[in-house]
Scaffold this motif. Structure first.
Motif, PDB file in Angstrom:
ATOM      1  N   ALA A 232      -3.071   1.489  -7.453  1.00  0.00           N
ATOM      2  CA  ALA A 232      -2.567   2.867  -7.399  1.00  0.00           C
ATOM      3  C   ALA A 232      -2.485   3.447  -8.806  1.00  0.00           C
ATOM      4  CB  ALA A 232      -1.185   2.884  -6.750  1.00  0.00           C
TER       5      ALA A 232
ATOM      6  N   VAL B 165      -3.611   1.589  -3.189  1.00  0.00           N
ATOM      7  CA  VAL B 165      -3.883   2.688  -2.257  1.00  0.00           C
ATOM      8  C   VAL B 165      -5.210   2.393  -1.572  1.00  0.00           C
ATOM      9  CG1 VAL B 165      -2.580   4.441  -3.521  1.00  0.00           C
ATOM     10  CG2 VAL B 165      -5.001   4.048  -4.078  1.00  0.00           C
TER      11      VAL B 165
ATOM     12  N   ASN C 196       3.769   8.829  -1.113  1.00  0.00           N
ATOM     13  CA  ASN C 196       3.720   7.653  -1.991  1.00  0.00           C
ATOM     14  C   ASN C 196       4.811   6.641  -1.641  1.00  0.00           C
ATOM     15  OD1 ASN C 196       1.485   8.390  -3.627  1.00  0.00           O
ATOM     16  ND2 ASN C 196       2.792   9.836  -4.744  1.00  0.00           N
TER      17      ASN C 196
ATOM     18  N   THR D 292       0.830  -1.194   0.000  1.00  0.00           N
ATOM     19  CA  THR D 292       0.000   0.000   0.000  1.00  0.00           C
ATOM     20  C   THR D 292       0.874   1.258   0.000  1.00  0.00           C
ATOM     21  OG1 THR D 292      -1.675  -1.171   1.305  1.00  0.00           O
ATOM     22  CG2 THR D 292      -1.840   1.227   1.201  1.00  0.00           C
TER      23      THR D 292
END
Length: 353
Positions: free
Chosen positions: A331, A339, A161, A141
């Motif tokens: 993502a 995400v 990120n 993640t």
């Protein structure tokens, strides 16, 4: 035979009985002393096994609020019974791929330095300790990793990120806890970490674990090959199952999480079906396996505290444990990463506050 001779024989018999009783008493006293010493040494050994990190002191007050305490109903506990818990608990449980020690390196920990959080689960225990929810956080993640205090001084920079499992690599347990709290807004009341060697020893000490897979598993990375069906796994095989991702489904971390959750429930069932109290030697092996590779926060860093937590969970059965994964989507910036999916992820964390 004269009375004097009879009295003499009787005296010698009483003397022999007295000597025998003294010998038996000394033997019993010696056994009790040795037993007490052995019990004392076992407690000291198990207690000294546990490593801890003072997470509360490191993070200070800039954290989510603690769970609200539920008042204990009047007369709900007897004078001799332990009072029931009055608040929910959230525990961050990490399985680390620690490289420390020869055993961990042989089991796949890699070289002699560094570690990552290979598995991350938030365990939510309700106030009555009769139900639990285990939420897995995919290690791939992408998150905003907050600034974390370093054990050597100073702080890490905020990272955007960033892969979730990198928090542990950068700042250890303290940064792992702070990162989880920042993305969930849920206070982690405790922290528990177990490494590869400890996990395999725990499974072996329990006599193995029984799992049922609904598909064949063939993963060259974890070296696990299992046909679909029910299997009795030893420690090494159970660890391989927990680390398998390329041999099932689409090879993503989500498939691996499904195996880990199945394994958690299987271990709970194995523990609940094993009467450890009737086998002190086995109980000691299990306790030694757990404590020998355990790192906790300072609130759980003694055998007494761990036993108190375990005692509070005696009414919790495996079928009352719900396992879920934090909702995620691919993502946008990297198809190999995920995400949090909102608002679903936020709603899940809200239910645990």
């Amino acid at each position: 035979m004269t009375g004097r001779e009879e009295n003499g024989d009787e005296g010698r018999r009483r003397g022999r009985r007295s000597s025998a009783l003294k010998a038996a008493g000394l033997t019993l006293a010696g056994a009790l002393v040795l037993g007490t010493a052995a019990a004392g040494w076992a407690y000291w050994h198990l207690n000294s096994n546990i490593k801890s990190v003072d997470i509360n002191n490191a993070l200070g007050d800039d954290r989510p609020a603690k769970a609200v305490t539920t008042p204990t109903p009047s007369g709900s506990a007897s004078a001799t019974a332990s009072p029931p818990p009055t608040e929910a608990l959230n525990i961050l449980v990490l399985g680390s791929d620690s490289r420390s020690g020869e055993e961990n390196q042989k089991l796949g920990g890699g070289d002699s330095s560094g570690a990552r959080s290979d598995t991350a689960m938030v365990v939510h225990l309700d106030a009555g300790r009769t139900t639990a929810t285990v939420v897995s956080i995919p290690r791939d993640t992408l998150v905003t990793r907050p600034s974390c205090p370093r054990s050597s001084g100073g702080t890490t920079a905020v990272a955007y990120n960033s892969m979730f499992n990198g928090a542990y690599a950068v700042g250890g347990p303290v940064c792992a806890v702070k990162t989880v709290e920042s993305i969930t807004d849920v206070r982690m009341d405790h922290y528990i970490e177990i490494d590869f060697a400890g996990f395999t020893k725990l499974v072996d000490a329990l006599g193995g674990v029984t799992v049922t897979t609904d598909q064949d598993i063939d993963d060259d990375d974890s070296h696990l090959k299992l046909a679909a069906g029910t299997h009795e796994l030893d420690g090494d095989q159970a660890l391989a199952l927990a680390r398998t991702r390329h041999g099932i489904g689409d090879g993503s971390d989500l498939g691996r999480i499904g195996l880990q959750q199945m394994l958690v429930k299987a271990l709970l069932e194995q523990i609940s079906s094993t009467n450890l109290l009737s086998d002190p030697a086995k109980l000691y092996r299990v306790a030694d396996a757990v404590t020998g590779s355990l790192t906790t926060d300072t609130g759980l860093d003694s055998l007494t505290e761990l036993m108190r937590l375990g005692e509070s969970l005696k009414r919790l059965s495996a079928d009352q444990v719900t396992t879920v994964t934090m909702p995620v989507v691919t993502a946008p910036s990297d198809r190999n990463r995920v995400v949090a999916e909102e608002p679903e992820a936020g709603e899940l964390w809200e239910s645990l506050r």
